[in-house]
Design a protein around this motif. Structure first.
Motif, PDB file in Angstrom:
ATOM      1  N   UNK A 295     -28.343  -9.659  47.610  1.00  0.00           N
ATOM      2  CA  UNK A 295     -27.908 -10.553  46.545  1.00  0.00           C
ATOM      3  C   UNK A 295     -27.863  -9.828  45.205  1.00  0.00           C
ATOM      4  N   UNK A 296     -28.882  -9.032  44.949  1.00  0.00           N
ATOM      5  CA  UNK A 296     -28.918  -8.281  43.693  1.00  0.00           C
ATOM      6  C   UNK A 296     -27.766  -7.284  43.604  1.00  0.00           C
ATOM      7  N   UNK A 297     -27.529  -6.548  44.705  1.00  0.00           N
ATOM      8  CA  UNK A 297     -26.447  -5.561  44.693  1.00  0.00           C
ATOM      9  C   UNK A 297     -25.081  -6.228  44.617  1.00  0.00           C
ATOM     10  N   UNK A 298     -24.908  -7.363  45.338  1.00  0.00           N
ATOM     11  CA  UNK A 298     -23.618  -8.056  45.297  1.00  0.00           C
ATOM     12  C   UNK A 298     -23.330  -8.546  43.885  1.00  0.00           C
ATOM     13  N   UNK A 299     -24.341  -9.091  43.230  1.00  0.00           N
ATOM     14  CA  UNK A 299     -24.123  -9.546  41.861  1.00  0.00           C
ATOM     15  C   UNK A 299     -23.776  -8.389  40.937  1.00  0.00           C
ATOM     16  N   UNK A 300     -24.451  -7.251  41.153  1.00  0.00           N
ATOM     17  CA  UNK A 300     -24.101  -6.076  40.344  1.00  0.00           C
ATOM     18  C   UNK A 300     -22.664  -5.637  40.602  1.00  0.00           C
ATOM     19  N   UNK A 301     -22.265  -5.654  41.898  1.00  0.00           N
ATOM     20  CA  UNK A 301     -20.893  -5.267  42.223  1.00  0.00           C
ATOM     21  C   UNK A 301     -19.891  -6.275  41.665  1.00  0.00           C
ATOM     22  N   UNK A 302     -20.239  -7.572  41.704  1.00  0.00           N
ATOM     23  CA  UNK A 302     -19.336  -8.573  41.149  1.00  0.00           C
ATOM     24  C   UNK A 302     -19.156  -8.370  39.650  1.00  0.00           C
ATOM     25  N   UNK A 306     -15.698  -7.415  37.911  1.00  0.00           N
ATOM     26  CA  UNK A 306     -15.107  -8.172  36.794  1.00  0.00           C
ATOM     27  C   UNK A 306     -14.798  -7.250  35.624  1.00  0.00           C
ATOM     28  N   UNK A 307     -15.725  -6.338  35.339  1.00  0.00           N
ATOM     29  CA  UNK A 307     -15.490  -5.380  34.245  1.00  0.00           C
ATOM     30  C   UNK A 307     -14.285  -4.500  34.550  1.00  0.00           C
TER      31      UNK A 307
END
Length: 560
Positions: A295-302, A306-307
């Motif tokens: 979850x942490x990595x997916x949020x970082x990738x998301x 987006x950036x």
């Protein structure tokens, strides 16, 4: 060179052999489908497999152990019966011999009465525990005393083999097995013990004592029933234990599967319930830890995605203003190139050509950024797909003629469907230009058809084709099959990626087939109307005459 055909070529009627082969193929598919349906619970349920295997193994072990024990008990009962019968027969034979030795008179009537008395004394009351038969020995020619037997015992039950054995060895008892009538009229096995007597003035006579094994048979029957019911109960108990143990293991596994499915569906906060401190609890803790890290990595990738999307979109938009200025200056230089020296004029031509490619790349990047941002939408109108395909092929006929490629369009007169004309035209343009680029001068066939739920266009070339590795990457962004290959139209490597996204926006399919040296085929299938599902494509991805090879099915696109 472009050739148009308004009617599809007629196919020959199938022969009887072909129809029979087709019937066998359909029957085989139906059988495989039925077997797959029956075996689906076995493949999908670990619970069922463990219970079934445990029950089967329990049945095998119970049967083997029961058969072994049953055999040993039966042999023990028979051996005990034979031993007790031989001991009892030895005692009875001695008593019978004493009775004959004590007879005062040796006339026939006295001997006959003595024989009856001895047989009566040797027999049990109901003839079920012991029977007796006295008859002349096979080697005694004198018939002074007729054969005498207890009630229900006939001399015919005595086998001749036993009589001959007594004649050869009269000093020892001879034993065998026979069957005698039981109380209910059925036949029961019995132990037959024969021995030799000497009757005064009558010679040698054989005494046969019969020991029915009715009680042993009843005992064995009770043992057999006990083994059957006990084995059945044991198998049921084993199946119940397997059910309980498997449930203890399978329930957390099913929970893990449910949580994994929820995680894959986007519910990143979903976690497993942890109870206890055993191995399954530690597995649940490890699973939850893994889910938290994912979850942490997916949020970082998301956030990074987006950036990156915002950066690509902003840069693409910001480049349009200076690009417009550069385009105006480049057009001015290109128009006046004849007034420049030869090197300068060539530079102006190269600048104009590369600027065209840059504008095309920028437009593709903007389109990709719209797809990534979810801002792409459709402007559907009822359009004739056949007319659209002919327009695209006509537009690129000069390129085909320059490369010596013959493009044939096989399409009906009208093929109407609801579509975004701009996006579908872009897909067809990408497929046609790619086919022309890679056809190596060989003919290209473009087929258009309409079905009950969809319309489709297939572009088939016979050029260089694609290997399985290349086919796996054919819809990847910025990927090219041969980067060193000279391209006539100057592609950006985004054409097929954009075409795939356009097909998905229409809820359609874009599929590809290829084989090295055999060419390739791309097929676009679109629904007739918005919201109508595609049941099957009206165009075959490959003709019957084509070689079959692997089919690339992009993610989220199903092959029908």
């Amino acid at each position: 060179m472009v050739t148009a055909q308004t009617e599809p070529l007629a196919r020959p009627e199938p022969t009887g052999t072909e129809r029979a082969r087709s019937s066998r193929v359909r029957a085989g598919r139906s059988l495989r489908s039925a077997m797959s349906t029956l075996l689906r619970p076995w493949r999908r349920s670990l619970h069922l497999r463990v219970m079934t295997i445990t029950a089967l193994l329990g049945m095998v072990v119970t049967f083997a152990l029961g058969a072994f024990m049953y055999e040993r008990i039966s042999d023990g009962l028979v051996s005990a019966k034979v031993e007790s019968a031989t001991v009892d027969a030895s005692v009875r034979r001695a008593d019978a011999q004493d009775s004959f030795s004590q007879v005062d008179k040796t006339d026939t009537s006295t001997l006959q009465q003595t024989s009856k008395d001895i047989v009566s004394d040797l027999s049990s009351v109901d003839d079920l525990s012991r029977g007796a038969i006295l008859q002349r020995a096979i080697d005694n020619p004198t018939q002074a005393v007729p054969p005498t037997g207890s009630r229900g015992m006939a001399t015919e039950v005595i086998p001749n083999d036993l009589r001959r054995a007594l004649a050869r060895d009269p000093e020892h008892q001879q034993t065998t097995y026979i069957e005698v009538p039981g109380r209910d009229g059925s036949w029961v096995p019995a132990v037959l013990v024969g021995s030799r007597l000497e009757v005064p003035n009558a010679g040698a006579y054989d005494l046969y004592l019969i020991y029915p094994m009715a009680q042993e048979v009843e005992t064995i029957s009770i043992i057999r029933q006990s083994f059957v019911f006990g084995g059945f109960a044991l198998v049921v108990i084993l199946a119940g234990l397997a059910y309980m143990v498997t449930r203890m293991v399978v329930t957390p596994v099913r929970q893990a599967r449910h949580v994994a499915e929820r995680l894959s569906a986007g519910a990143l906060n979903e976690r497993m319930h942890v109870a206890g401190e055993d191995d399954l609890a530690r597995l649940a803790n490890s699973f939850n830890t893994m889910a938290g890290n994912l979850q942490k990595q997916i949020r970082q990738l998301e956030e990074l995605s987006v950036v990156q999307q915002r950066f690509t979109s902003d840069v693409s938009h910001e480049l349009r203003t200076p690009l417009t200025t550069i385009r105006m200056a480049a057009d001015l230089l290109y128009t006046s190139r004849e007034d420049f020296p030869a090197p300068t004029a060539r530079s102006a031509e190269l600048l104009n050509k590369e600027l065209d490619r840059f504008e095309s790349l920028l437009a593709d990047l903007l389109e990709i950024s719209r797809f990534d941002a979810g801002a792409a939408n459709l402007d559907r109108t009822s359009t004739d797909l056949s007319d659209l395909v002919r327009q695209v092929v006509d537009a690129y006929s000069p390129l085909a003629e320059r490369l010596g490629t013959r493009v044939t369009v096989d399409a009906p007169t009208v093929c109407i469907a609801e579509m975004d004309v701009r996006r579908v035209e872009r897909i067809v343009r990408n497929l046609v230009t790619n086919a022309i680029e890679h056809s190596e001068g060989k003919p290209i066939k473009v087929t258009v058809r309409a079905g009950e739920s969809a319309v489709a266009v297939a572009v088939r070339d016979h050029g260089v084709g694609m290997s399985p590795t290349e086919m796996a990457q054919v819809f990847t962004r910025f990927w090219r099959a041969d980067p060193a290959r000279a391209r006539t139209t100057g592609g950006t490597g985004l054409g097929l990626s954009i075409a795939l996204e356009d097909a998905r926006l229409h809820a359609g399919w874009l599929q590809a087939w290829g084989e090295p040296g055999e060419g390739s085929c791309f097929r676009l299938t679109l629904p007739l109307a918005e919201g109508e599902p595609i049941r099957r494509s009206p165009v075959r991805l490959l003709d019957d005459s084509d070689q079959t090879g692997p089919i690339v099915i992009p993610e989220e696109v199903r092959l029908r």
